[in-house]
Each structure stands twice: as C-alpha cells, then as structure tokens.
Design a protein around this motif. Structure first.
Motif, PDB file in Angstrom:
ATOM      1  N   UNK A 191       6.801  -3.097  -6.406  1.00  0.00           N
ATOM      2  CA  UNK A 191       7.220  -4.464  -6.056  1.00  0.00           C
ATOM      3  C   UNK A 191       8.148  -5.050  -7.111  1.00  0.00           C
ATOM      4  N   UNK A 192       7.895  -4.712  -8.372  1.00  0.00           N
ATOM      5  CA  UNK A 192       8.696  -5.256  -9.463  1.00  0.00           C
ATOM      6  C   UNK A 192       9.866  -4.395  -9.883  1.00  0.00           C
ATOM      7  N   UNK A 193       9.997  -3.203  -9.304  1.00  0.00           N
ATOM      8  CA  UNK A 193      11.108  -2.315  -9.646  1.00  0.00           C
ATOM      9  C   UNK A 193      11.015  -1.714 -11.038  1.00  0.00           C
TER      10      UNK A 193
ATOM     11  N   UNK B 269      11.741   6.727  -7.700  1.00  0.00           N
ATOM     12  CA  UNK B 269      11.536   5.855  -6.561  1.00  0.00           C
ATOM     13  C   UNK B 269      10.226   6.107  -5.796  1.00  0.00           C
ATOM     14  N   UNK B 270       9.522   7.195  -6.087  1.00  0.00           N
ATOM     15  CA  UNK B 270       8.330   7.543  -5.293  1.00  0.00           C
ATOM     16  C   UNK B 270       7.100   6.683  -5.608  1.00  0.00           C
ATOM     17  N   UNK B 271       6.959   6.288  -6.874  1.00  0.00           N
ATOM     18  CA  UNK B 271       5.801   5.509  -7.316  1.00  0.00           C
ATOM     19  C   UNK B 271       4.479   6.168  -6.937  1.00  0.00           C
TER      20      UNK B 271
ATOM     21  N   UNK C  89      -3.969   2.653  -8.636  1.00  0.00           N
ATOM     22  CA  UNK C  89      -3.474   2.250  -7.311  1.00  0.00           C
ATOM     23  C   UNK C  89      -2.803   0.889  -7.384  1.00  0.00           C
ATOM     24  N   UNK C  90      -3.437  -0.064  -8.034  1.00  0.00           N
ATOM     25  CA  UNK C  90      -2.864  -1.405  -8.168  1.00  0.00           C
ATOM     26  C   UNK C  90      -1.581  -1.371  -8.993  1.00  0.00           C
ATOM     27  N   UNK C  91      -1.569  -0.582 -10.055  1.00  0.00           N
ATOM     28  CA  UNK C  91      -0.385  -0.498 -10.918  1.00  0.00           C
ATOM     29  C   UNK C  91       0.816   0.045 -10.160  1.00  0.00           C
ATOM     30  N   UNK C  92       0.613   1.057  -9.327  1.00  0.00           N
ATOM     31  CA  UNK C  92       1.724   1.631  -8.562  1.00  0.00           C
ATOM     32  C   UNK C  92       2.306   0.604  -7.592  1.00  0.00           C
TER      33      UNK C  92
END
Length: 64
Positions: A35-37, A56-58, A27-30
């Motif tokens: 945020x960082x693209x 683009x979905x992450x 969850x944190x990684x996504x």
C-alpha cells in the motif's frame, strides 16, 4: 524477531516481535508495504536475516 524496512537507502527497525507472532506480523507488513510502495523489508532473528519481501510481488521469501 525484528522487522526492518528499507525505503530510503538504509535499513530501519519497525517492530520487535515474538516468533510466535511471525505469521500475522509478516502478513500485515506485506500489505502495508504494498500500500505504501516500500522498496523492501526483511525479518531478522538475533541479527541474522531469515526472510525478505520486495516489490513488486510483496511475497515473503526465505533468505538463503
């Protein structure tokens, strides 16, 4: 378990973590990837890809 990121054409290790921590780590990684693209990420279990997350979905998907 291992989280890897590919933001410049090569996979790079980000963090090794316990399977018990998979949910919070992914969850944190996504959130950070969006945020960082970052182009894409994947998670491995003993060198086997078990999931991936792409722009683009992450959203994390099971590898298959």
């Amino acid at each position: 378990m291992r989280l890897q990121v590919n933001d410049s054409g090569a996979w790079r290790n980000v963090i090794d973590f316990s399977a018990a921590d998979t949910g919070p780590v992914l969850n944190a990684a996504a959130v950070l990837a969006e945020a960082g693209g970052v182009k894409n990420m994947r998670v491995l279990d003993h060198d086997i890809v078990v999931g991936y997350c792409e722009k683009p979905a992450y959203q994390w998907e099971h590898a298959g």
